[in-house]
Design an enzyme around this catalytic site. Structure first.
Site, short mmCIF file in Angstrom:
data_model
loop_
_atom_site.label_atom_id
_atom_site.label_comp_id
_atom_site.label_asym_id
_atom_site.label_seq_id
_atom_site.Cartn_x
_atom_site.Cartn_y
_atom_site.Cartn_z
N ALA A 13 -4.22 -6.68 0.19
CA ALA A 13 -3.24 -5.78 -0.40
C ALA A 13 -3.86 -5.00 -1.56
O ALA A 13 -3.53 -3.83 -1.79
CB ALA A 13 -2.04 -6.56 -0.89
N GLY B 93 0.82 -1.21 0.00
CA GLY B 93 0.00 0.00 0.00
C GLY B 93 0.85 1.26 0.00
O GLY B 93 0.61 2.20 -0.78
N TYR C 179 -1.91 -21.84 -5.98
CA TYR C 179 -1.72 -21.23 -7.30
C TYR C 179 -0.24 -21.08 -7.63
O TYR C 179 0.61 -21.15 -6.73
CB TYR C 179 -2.42 -19.87 -7.40
CG TYR C 179 -2.14 -18.87 -6.29
CD1 TYR C 179 -2.91 -18.84 -5.14
CD2 TYR C 179 -1.12 -17.93 -6.41
CE1 TYR C 179 -2.67 -17.91 -4.13
CE2 TYR C 179 -0.89 -16.99 -5.43
CZ TYR C 179 -1.66 -16.99 -4.28
OH TYR C 179 -1.42 -16.06 -3.29
N HIS D 292 -2.62 -12.64 -5.24
CA HIS D 292 -3.45 -12.46 -6.43
C HIS D 292 -3.50 -10.97 -6.73
O HIS D 292 -3.69 -10.17 -5.81
CB HIS D 292 -4.90 -12.86 -6.17
CG HIS D 292 -5.13 -14.28 -5.81
ND1 HIS D 292 -6.00 -15.08 -6.52
CD2 HIS D 292 -4.67 -15.04 -4.80
CE1 HIS D 292 -6.05 -16.28 -5.96
NE2 HIS D 292 -5.24 -16.27 -4.91
P1 FAD Z 1 1.80 -4.09 5.10
O1 FAD Z 1 1.99 -4.97 3.93
O2 FAD Z 1 1.70 -4.71 6.45
O3 FAD Z 1 2.99 -3.06 5.09
C1 FAD Z 1 3.25 -2.21 6.16
C2 FAD Z 1 4.69 -1.77 6.06
O4 FAD Z 1 4.92 -0.80 7.08
C3 FAD Z 1 5.68 -2.91 6.30
O5 FAD Z 1 6.68 -2.87 5.30
C4 FAD Z 1 6.22 -2.62 7.69
O6 FAD Z 1 7.55 -3.08 7.87
C5 FAD Z 1 6.11 -1.10 7.74
N1 FAD Z 1 5.98 -0.56 9.11
C6 FAD Z 1 5.18 -1.02 10.10
N2 FAD Z 1 5.29 -0.26 11.19
C7 FAD Z 1 6.19 0.71 10.90
C8 FAD Z 1 6.73 1.79 11.64
N3 FAD Z 1 6.37 2.03 12.90
N4 FAD Z 1 7.63 2.62 11.03
C9 FAD Z 1 8.01 2.39 9.73
N5 FAD Z 1 7.53 1.35 9.00
C10 FAD Z 1 6.62 0.52 9.56
N6 FAD Z 1 -3.75 -9.63 0.07
C11 FAD Z 1 -4.04 -9.70 -1.25
O7 FAD Z 1 -4.41 -8.68 -1.84
N7 FAD Z 1 -3.93 -10.88 -1.94
C12 FAD Z 1 -3.51 -12.03 -1.34
O8 FAD Z 1 -3.42 -13.06 -2.01
C13 FAD Z 1 -3.19 -12.00 0.07
N8 FAD Z 1 -2.78 -13.10 0.76
C14 FAD Z 1 -2.49 -13.01 2.09
C15 FAD Z 1 -2.09 -14.16 2.81
C16 FAD Z 1 -1.82 -14.08 4.18
C17 FAD Z 1 -1.43 -15.33 4.92
C18 FAD Z 1 -1.89 -12.84 4.85
C19 FAD Z 1 -1.55 -12.74 6.33
C20 FAD Z 1 -2.28 -11.71 4.15
C21 FAD Z 1 -2.60 -11.78 2.78
N9 FAD Z 1 -3.03 -10.67 2.07
C22 FAD Z 1 -3.33 -10.74 0.74
C23 FAD Z 1 -3.26 -9.38 2.78
C24 FAD Z 1 -2.12 -8.48 2.60
O9 FAD Z 1 -0.92 -9.11 3.00
C25 FAD Z 1 -2.29 -7.20 3.42
O10 FAD Z 1 -3.60 -6.73 3.35
C26 FAD Z 1 -1.35 -6.15 2.81
O11 FAD Z 1 -0.02 -6.55 2.99
C27 FAD Z 1 -1.58 -4.78 3.42
O12 FAD Z 1 -0.66 -3.87 2.85
P2 FAD Z 1 -0.19 -2.61 3.65
O13 FAD Z 1 0.79 -1.93 2.75
O14 FAD Z 1 -1.37 -1.86 4.13
O15 FAD Z 1 0.51 -3.19 4.95
#
Ligand code: FAD
Length: 383
Positions: A308, A16, A216, A48
């Site tokens: 994601a 994100g 997949y 995906h």
């Molecule tokens: P995150 O990916 O959690 O990224 C947050 C980032 O912020 C990280 O890099 C972290 O290190 C950083 N961060 C955290 N705290 C701090 C801080 N205090 N200071 C600086 N940096 C910080 N979604 C899909 O769309 N398709 C799928 O197939 C899918 N499969 C999944 C399977 C599993 C088992 C799981 C658990 C999740 C899956 N998801 C999938 C969901 C997806 O992983 C999350 O919804 C997505 O990663 C959210 O993205 P984000 O960027 O909001 O957060």
């Protein structure tokens, strides 16, 4: 910040945050990205990317590369894990391109992430910066990092995941809810699967009463196959974001499942186990100069494979709203963004929680056909 674009800090370079920063930098906003990790590794996981996400990737400029990188399943199949009976056949492939306006791919999460992070201005991407404290002083925001350094920005985007520091600043300390389910994740070498006289479909979810295994390919050449499960486990007391699991644990969890699943378990070299965390829809997504996106705003069980993707859609909508109102009107932009994202993100959270998505034949157009750039904006002031 009257004549020039505001300076923006994105906290977190996950999928994100990387999407938001790439789109902001493309639109000319001076955007710094602060990521707590010292570097990113290619962890064993797939993802995906539906047409709704690929339309954002088009704007970022990496749609073609992703199409080459990913696997293009012809269908999402749902099958009974025990009998093998087909429960649903959801057409993807060429149908998705024609019907929803972009490809449906499955890809290695690390490959996707690396490609997205490559799109960022590397001089403005700061690793090893864990945000500890944020102070919105009214006219600017001061961020303090765990290494003792400080930075300022006009606006701060909290893309810092399920345990977001920005969310905590806005709404107070509150641990996410453990859903009572875990996910096992493993990448399997397709070479090993050749020993079996079985058809390993490109995208299939095996289901039974309270558990499932989604499987997949994560590369276009179909060399890496991936499974991710949902299995009930009453408590999670490990205190870490994942632990190692084992073939034995997998055999016990899926003992009644058919030969394809048994083959996958037999071929498993390493498998990890992750707690599935959620939050109820938040009452607040932004305040003054701070705004949330992705898991920071709406963490969900991953059972629609849209977590994601929702973070990526958020990023696109946030930038669209800033361009619509003018970034100097950031309060309006943030509310316009929330207003146009809340209902959709909450609906996806709910369906993910219930784990009903595509178990039976249903029309997925409301998810896959969504175009975050074309959907008419609803005005919170008039509706
Ligand atoms: P995150 O990916 O959690 O990224 C947050 C980032 O912020 C990280 O890099 C972290 O290190 C950083 N961060 C955290 N705290 C701090 C801080 N205090 N200071 C600086 N940096 C910080 N979604 C899909 O769309 N398709 C799928 O197939 C899918 N499969 C999944 C399977 C599993 C088992 C799981 C658990 C999740 C899956 N998801 C999938 C969901 C997806 O992983 C999350 O919804 C997505 O990663 C959210 O993205 P984000 O960027 O909001 O957060």
């Amino acid at each position: 910040m009257s004549n020039t674009k505001p300076t923006i800090a994105v906290i977190g370079a996950g999928l994100g945050g990387a999407a938001a920063a790439a789109l902001l930098q493309k639109a000319g906003y001076p955007t710094q990205v602060y990521e707590q990790a010292p570097e990113f590794a290619r962890l064993g996981a797939g993802i995906h990317l539906g047409p709704n996400a690929m339309k954002v990737m088009r704007r970022i400029g990496i749609e073609d590369q992703l199409e080459r990188m990913g696997s293009h399943p012809s269908h999402w199949f749902s099958r009974d894990g025990e009998t093998g009976e087909y429960l649903s056949r959801i057409p993807l492939g060429d149908f998705a391109k024609e019907e929803y306006g972009a490809a449906y791919i499955t890809v290695h999460r690390g490959d996707l992430h690396a490609l997205m992070v490559d799109q960022l201005d590397q001089d403005r991407l700061h690793f090893g910066k864990r945000l500890e404290k944020v102070d919105d002083q009214g006219d600017q925001v001061v961020m303090t990092f765990a290494d003792g350094t400080e930075a300022t920005a006009d606006l701060v985007i909290g893309a810092d995941g399920v345990n977001s520091v920005i969310r905590e600043h806005l709404l107070g300390e509150e641990a996410p809810i453990y859903s009572g389910w875990v996910a096992h994740r493993a990448i399997i070498s397709a070479e090993k699967l050749k020993a079996y006289d079985l058809d390993f479909e490109a995208c299939v979810k095996w289901w039974s009463g309270d558990r499932h295994m989604m499987v997949y390919y994560v590369t276009g050449d179909h060399k890496e196959y991936y499974y991710v499960t949902g299995v009930p486990e009453p408590d999670w007391n490990h205190g870490t974001s994942f632990v190692d699991s084992s073939r034995e644990e997998m055999r016990a969890a899926f003992k009644n499942y058919g030969p394809e699943v048994q083959a996958l378990i037999d071929c498993t070299e390493t498998v990890t186990k992750w707690p599935l965390l959620e939050r109820n829809p938040l009452p607040l997504w932004h305040d003054n100069r701070l705004v949330l996106l992705g898991d920071a705003a709406h963490p969900m069980k991953p059972h629609m494979a849209q977590g994601a993707v929702m973070a990526i859609e958020d990023a696109a909508m946030l930038v669209r709203c800033m361009e619509t109102t003018g970034a100097e009107n950031y309060a309006d932009a943030f509310e316009l963004y929330r207003y146009n994202r809340f209902e959709r993100a909450s609906r996806v959270q709910k369906v993910s929680h219930d784990n009903t998505w595509l178990r039976q034949n249903e029309d997925p157009a409301w998810v896959f056909g969504h175009d975050v750039y074309e959907v008419p904006l609803k005005d919170p002031k008039t509706e």
